[in-house]
Design an enzyme around this catalytic site. Structure first.
Site, PDB file in Angstrom:
ATOM      1  N   SER A 186      10.663  13.235   9.397  1.00  0.00           N
ATOM      2  CA  SER A 186      10.932  14.736  10.071  1.00  0.00           C
ATOM      3  C   SER A 186       9.374  15.197   9.511  1.00  0.00           C
ATOM      4  CB  SER A 186      10.981  15.635  10.339  1.00  0.00           C
ATOM      5  OG  SER A 186      12.048  15.732   9.711  1.00  0.00           O
ATOM      6  N   VAL A 241       4.861  12.971   2.594  1.00  0.00           N
ATOM      7  CA  VAL A 241       4.704  14.092   1.866  1.00  0.00           C
ATOM      8  C   VAL A 241       3.181  13.291   0.623  1.00  0.00           C
ATOM      9  CG1 VAL A 241       6.034  13.345  -0.756  1.00  0.00           C
ATOM     10  CG2 VAL A 241       7.077  13.378   1.206  1.00  0.00           C
ATOM     11  N   LYS A 268       4.765  18.807   0.654  1.00  0.00           N
ATOM     12  CA  LYS A 268       6.044  17.795   1.793  1.00  0.00           C
ATOM     13  C   LYS A 268       5.646  18.248   3.322  1.00  0.00           C
ATOM     14  CE  LYS A 268      10.561  17.324   1.636  1.00  0.00           C
ATOM     15  NZ  LYS A 268      11.750  17.131   1.225  1.00  0.00           N
ATOM     16  N   ASP A 310      23.498  15.577   1.110  1.00  0.00           N
ATOM     17  CA  ASP A 310      22.700  14.172   0.897  1.00  0.00           C
ATOM     18  C   ASP A 310      22.470  13.864  -0.089  1.00  0.00           C
ATOM     19  OD1 ASP A 310      21.761  12.613   2.273  1.00  0.00           O
ATOM     20  OD2 ASP A 310      19.971  13.474   2.786  1.00  0.00           O
TER      21      ASP A 310
END
Length: 1000
Positions: free
Chosen positions: A703, A706, A720, A828
């Protein structure tokens, strides 16, 4: 005739060495197995006796009755051919990688009495045909991926004594028909995906049951009175559920019970005063509930060995009868509302080992006989109302390792011998009214890693003997009355990470040899009387992040090299500094860092302009006087005229612009960028947007893109670019199906916009225009750890660098878990989300699915978030997330650092890196695990760090150490062998972690 005899002799070996029927069955089983651990090396087809083969056991008739292949690194579907063994009673394939479904034909293994298939990869529903094994006494299906419901046929087992289904994906509710298996002695259904439901009263029919374990089964409602029928129960664990109601008197009638664990529920009310029947009770844990009222005296009259009744809302005094318990070993009553004094004779009759009564309202003094038996290792009384002086007898307690007495009303001097206890690693006396000197005997306390004596009335000088504490990590003695110089010996403490001596009466020069503090992260000497120049060596402290020298008498220029130190906090205010301020510090984040230095100025167009003091400061300097008469008056008038003209022109332009804006607002609102900055910036959104072209892309995800952008001023940033997520793309949904988490952009902004830490990536600003969102970060030239570790630059990561990365990442996570309010769970953690700066310093990044949580509670999600290979097993099974999930993921990163393998490496037993490391380590040793790129000369350190990684990946979340403890363990890795005694006593092995987060 001789010819026939010759033929007989030729044929005789064939008959002598021929396999029997069972040998052929086992050889067929061997051929069906993928053997990566060489488990069948002794299974030689030319050997006629399978009873001599590895894992095979026979009876006196040479018939195969048992096959045990535990942790043998073998893989296959379930081997039905073993059911052909006519006398097989015992089959254990525990901890391998058997996969696929368990076939219904398993019912053909009719002779089985013991079946252990735990810790494999079996899937699908549990076959109801298992109940056809009429002789089965032991059934272990734990640690697989079974789903569906428990088959109703399981209520018909005629002889089953032990049933374990822990850590699967089984649904439905805990079924009532299990109460029909009256032969059961042990049942463990913990950590499954059951639907919310009550405890079936029928379980009270299990009159032979000795162990009942229903942890994390989403149980709700009250504990049924029928449990009084469990007359043979020894262990009851109903923790981490949603149970309500009062503590049932039925449990106080279980005369054989030794352990009751009800922590992590919502039970309330007072404990009943009927514990006198529980003569065998050794452990009682009702923590994290809503119990209230006094602790019944009958509980403390029991021969308890472990009492852990913490984090409730208990009220009342601790009864004197507690002191009469002669077998009492551990007292843990922290985080309650207990009041009153401790029994005078506490510890006099029992070999008390641990006393933790922190976070209550206890008062009075510490009992004189607390360590009368010489076994006390921990005394933790923080956050109470204790007063008086410390008993001198504590100074004779050589067994003590941790002393925590902070936030009380203790007075008087600390007995000299307490300062010198040889095995104490933590001495915390913070926020009392202690007085007197720090004894020279402190040099005898060689294990000390933390001295926390802030906010007292300690006086005198800091003894030079403190320099012999080679393990010292933190020395906080702020807000006392210490005098004199900092002793030179402290400069030798190369493990020191924090030195806080602010608000004392210390004086003298700051030693230039402080460059030896290679691990110093925080230095605070504010509000003392230090003088002389700030040593240039301070600029060579590699990890310094916090520096406060304000309110002293420092003079001279600011060391030029200081601008090369990555400081999040800098305060040099109210000194006598002179010269020109280095240009690096002309940033908004340092605007209050140099107040009250009259001789300090900043350069601008070859001129020197004095830095004005804050009017609220107590030591502010004065503005530069005018050189010519009337000069100041002319300057002031000119400024007023200029400001007036500017305001008028600005008002006219604003009026024109506003009209234009109103007319075009509906047409071009999506093209307008809104920029929010979190740091002082040297660019605006035009500089960013104009550079978002394909040539600058350095990475991409599902999604986002960078970009690496080099600005006109030479500064490099990372951008980003995310696209807005639809409302149904929420990262998780609560149990009522309401969106509870913001999208990745908002989560990143909300998190990184508020926090500051040297090991958390710095968010510079964010931009949005309604169509896409931009996040702008500091640029990390060495990219991600994942790319570096598995890419062409892998050889740059030597062991020293990898150790530093592990420590940096641990400190970043520790900050998120322990220092942020509320705590932040990253969710994460992986090597690709750990970025490396030019010096290979590690910073945690990508907070797109991060969330704030209450550490004491467990958050239940409806979908799994995270990255394959790094997700904690309990998260995958139960969807429960807390800080322990991050700790598991961090442990995977450590294993990745040491082995050089990804968690999803296909060579690691069905992608299970943890299992591969454990089995290889046990079978072949460390050398077969290490990344070939690593120098083997550091194997001792690598093994210690590997052990920490295995601790963090422990399958039981409660056994994973908190991140604050992980940081301490990593710092301890490089201690010499003599200082590792406590570490090697078994407390910190990969399979036994006993230190609680509270103790950490």
């Amino acid at each position: 005739m001789p010819f026939c005899s010759f033929l007989f002799l030729l044929c005789f070996p064939l008959f002598s060495f021929a396999l029997n029927q069972e040998g052929h069955i086992l050889q067929a089983f061997k051929r069906s197995i993928e053997d990566r651990g060489n488990a069948f090396s002794s299974w030689n087809a030319t050997d006629p006796d399978p009873c001599l083969w590895n894992g095979v056991t026979c009876d006196e008739h040479r018939q195969v009755i048992s096959l045990e292949l535990i942790s043998s690194a073998i893989s296959s579907t379930f081997p039905l051919q073993l059911c052909k063994l006519p006398h097989l009673l015992y089959l254990s394939l525990y901890n391998n990688t058997f996969h696929s479904i368990l076939p219904p034909a398993i019912s053909n293994c009719t002779t089985l009495e013991f079946l252990d298939l735990g810790q494999n990869l079996l899937t699908g529903s549990i076959p109801s045909s298992i109940a056809d094994l009429r002789h089965l006494r032991y059934l272990d299906l734990s640690g697989n991926n079974f789903s569906g419901r428990i088959p109703p046929s399981f209520g018909q087992f005629p002889q089953l004594e032990a049933f374990s289904l822990i850590s699967n994906l089984v649904g439905g509710t805990v079924p009532p028909f299990l109460g029909n298996i009256t032969s059961l002695k042990m049942m463990n259904l913990s950590y499954n995906s059951f639907d919310p439901g009550r405890i079936p009263p029928e379980l009270g029919n299990l009159m032979n049951l000795e162990v009942l374990w229903l942890t994390g089964c989403k149980l709700q409602g009250e504990i049924p009175d029928s449990f009084r029928g469990l007359k043979n129960l020894i262990l009851l664990d109903l923790s981490s559920n949603n149970l309500t109601g009062v503590f049932p008197k039925a449990l106080t009638e279980l005369t054989h019970v030794t352990q009751i664990e009800l922590f992590g529920n919502y039970m309330s009310g007072a404990l009943p005063d009927t514990f006198s029947k529980l003569k065998a009770l050794r452990m009682f844990d009702v923590s994290m509930n809503n119990f209230s009222g006094p602790i019944p005296s009958s509980l403390f009259e029991l021969p308890l060995e472990s009492l852990n009744a913490f984090e409730n809302n208990f009220e009342g005094s601790l009864p004197e009868s507690m002191a009469k318990s002669r077998s009492l070993k551990e007292i843990k009553l922290f985080a309650n509302k207990f009041t009153g004094a401790l029994p005078v004779d506490l510890g006099k009759y029992s070999a008390l080992a641990s006393l933790d009564i922190s976070n209550n309202f206890f008062s009075g003094s510490i009992p004189e006989n607390l360590c009368a038996k010489g076994a006390l290792t921990e005394i933790m009384m923080i956050n109470n109302l204790f007063s008086g002086e410390l008993p001198s007898s504590l100074g004779n307690c050589q067994s003590l390792t941790r002393i925590r007495l902070g936030n009380n009303n203790f007075t008087g001097p600390v007995p000299e011998n307490i300062w010198g206890l040889p095995d104490v690693s933590l001495l915390e006396l913070t926020n009392n009214t202690f007085s007197g000197k720090i004894s020279k005997k402190i040099g005898n306390s060689k294990m000390l890693s933390m001295i926390l004596i802030s906010r007292n009335n300690f006086s005198g000088t800091i003894p030079r003997e403190i320099g012999s504490l080679k393990n010292l990590v933190e020395f906080s003695a702020d807000h006392n009355k210490l005098i004199g110089n900092i002793p030179d010996s402290i400069m030798k403490l190369n493990r020191l990470a924090k030195l806080d001596l602010r608000n004392n009466k210390l004086s003298g020069l700051l030693d230039h040899r402080l460059y030896a503090w290679e691990r110093l992260n925080e230095l605070n000497l504010a509000n003392n009387n230090f003088s002389g120049k700030i040593p240039p060596a301070i600029a060579f402290l590699p990890v310094l992040n916090y520096l406060d020298l304000s309110g002293n008498q420092f003079s001279g220029e600011i060391p030029h090299g200081l601008q090369n130190v990555n400081l999040n906090v800098l305060n040099l205010s109210y000194n006598h500094l002179t010269g020109i301020l280095p240009s690096y510090f002309e940033r908004s984040m340092y605007k209050n860092s140099f107040l009250g230095n009259p001789g300090l100025c900043k350069g601008e167009n070859d001129a020197c302009h004095l830095i004005h003091s804050s009017k609220s400061g107590g030591r502010g300097g004065e503005e530069k006087e005018c050189d010519e008469e009337g000069g100041c008056l002319w300057l002031q008038r000119s400024i007023f005229v200029f400001v007036g003209v500017t305001l008028f022109v600005g008002a006219v332009l604003f009026h024109v612009k506003y009209k234009t804006f109103v007319k075009t607002r509906s047409l071009n609102i999506k093209s307008k960028w809104i920029m929010t900055s979190f740091q002082k910036l040297s660019f605006d959104y035009d500089d960013i947007v104009d550079s978002l072209d394909e040539d600058n892309v350095i990475g991409s995800g599902g999604s986002c893109l960078v970009y690496k952008i080099v600005l006109a001023n030479g500064e490099t940033i990372a951008v980003k670019k995310l696209w807005p997520e639809l409302p149904d793309d929420c990262k998780s949904i609560d149990l009522e199906n309401n969106c509870t988490e913001v999208n990745a952009f908002d989560a990143e902004v909300m998190t990184l916009g508020e926090i500051r830490h040297k090991n958390i990536v710095k968010l510079l600003c964010c931009c949005t225009n309604g169509e896409c969102n931009l996040l702008v970060y500091e640029y990390m030239p060495n990219g991600s750890l994942g790319d570096m570790l598995h890419g062409i630059k892998k050889e740059l990561l030597d062991w020293q660098t990898r150790y530093k990365i592990a420590l940096d990442a641990a400190e970043g996570l520790s900050y998120l878990h322990h220092d942020c309010v509320p705590p932040i769970i990253h969710r994460d953690v992986k090597s690709n989300n750990i970025l490396l700066d030019a010096e290979f310093g590690a910073k945690i990044a990508d907070f797109g699915i991060a969330m704030t949580v209450d550490i004491s509670k467990v958050k239940t999600m409806s979908v799994i978030a995270g990255s394959c290979g790094y997700i904690a097993p309990e998260y995958a099974y139960t969807l429960n997330v807390n800080e322990k999930s991050d700790i598991f993921s961090y442990g995977m990163v450590i294993l990745e650092l040491i082995t050089g393998r990804r968690p999803t490496d296909l060579e690691c037993e069905e992608n299970d890196l943890v299992k591969w490391v454990r089995t290889t380590l046990e079978g072949k040793g460390l050398s077969h695990i290490l990344d070939p790129k690593l120098d083997s000369s550091h194997q001792e350190e690598m093994l210690k760090v590997l052990n920490i990684g295995l601790l963090c990946t422990n399958p039981l979340p409660s056994d994973r150490p908190p991140m604050r403890r992980v940081v301490t363990m990593l710092l301890e890795v490089r201690m010499d062998c003599n200082s590792m005694i406590a570490w090697r006593k078994g407390r910190l092995t990969p399979y036994n972690f006993e230190d609680s987060e509270n103790a950490a």
